[in-house]
Design a protein around this motif. Structure first.
Motif: not given
Ligand code: 6PG
Length: 233
Positions: A70-81, A102-107, A175-176
């Motif tokens: 996963e790329r570390w972007v929100g799950t609603d981001h266009p680049r989210s796997n 895999m995405k969590t709220p961690h920064e 950028d990810e």
């Protein structure tokens, strides 16, 4: 370890063959254990496979579909796997599949590894099948050449399923650069590993990696994992 090439004249033929191979693996576990687990990559290449899989009548409510990376972007981001997998796969017959992202709220991804590993620990057995992709720089999953965390992710004595990596920024990463990825030992535990690629350029990248550029992540992975390569122009 061995790499077997499965080459097709057309993409739809490759997709049908990989769909059938994947379904066979998932069915085997559903029959034996009542649950199955499939790990899937993002990117863009798997879209037609996910569409094809979503039409397959399977006991999807008992299939865990986990992200390979996963790329570390929100799950609603266009680049989210994860968003990509949900959009192409979790519908039609597969609408009840359990997606494990895999995405969590961690920064930062590096802060999230323990949480993601705990999440993946709930998957009862090793993956029945893992679907990998390949980048033009020789990365697979989010095992990027020169990435921070790469050696740990390739530590075959390591016990972790998932690891955070920080890639060197390039046209391929966009950028990810912060990523979460399955580790090499976690992929090596799977019953079946498929690498899906299209086009002459990627074929060349892979052939070079497997012959002369053996330090590229995809070649390092092929040292420790049997890989079925699915290719079409
Ligand atoms: C990612 C992907 C990655 C992907 C390859 C191929 O997040 O970057 O999961 O590992 O499989 O980069 O991407 P394409 O299918 O878009 O060529």
């Amino acid at each position: 370890m061995t790499t077997a090439w499965h080459c097709y004249d057309r993409r739809d033929m490759m997709v049908a063959a990989l769909r059938d191979a994947t379904v066979a693996k998932l069915r085997e576990s559903l029959t034996k254990y009542g649950r199955a687990a499939w790990a899937v990559s993002g990117g863009s290449t798997p879209a037609p496979l996910f569409e094809a899989m979503s039409a397959v009548p399977l006991d999807w409510a008992h299939v865990d579909v986990a992200l390979v990376d996963e790329r570390w972007v929100g799950t609603d981001h266009p680049r989210s796997n994860e968003a990509f997998v949900r959009g192409c796969l979790k519908k039609n017959k597969a609408k009840d599949a359990r997606i494990i992202g895999m995405k969590t709220p961690h920064e930062h991804a590096a802060e999230a590894a323990a949480t993601v590993n705990a999440r993946y620990a709930l998957i009862p057995r090793a993956f029945d099948s893992v679907l990998l992709g390949l980048g033009p720089d020789g990365h697979t999953a989010s095992l990027f050449p020169g990435a921070e965390g790469l050696e740990k992710a390739f530590d075959m004595k390591g016990k972790r399923t998932c690891a955070a990596l920080k890639a060197i920024k390039s046209d391929v990463t966009g950028d990810e650069v912060e990523r979460m990825s399955l580790t090499a030992p976690a992929i090596a535990c799977a019953h079946h590993v498929a690498l899906m690629i299209t086009g002459e350029d990627k074929k060349k990248v892979l052939q070079e990696a497997l012959s002369t550029k053996r330090d590229l992540p995809v070649a390092r992975l092929a040292e420790v994992v049997d890989i079925d390569i699915y290719w079409a122009p």
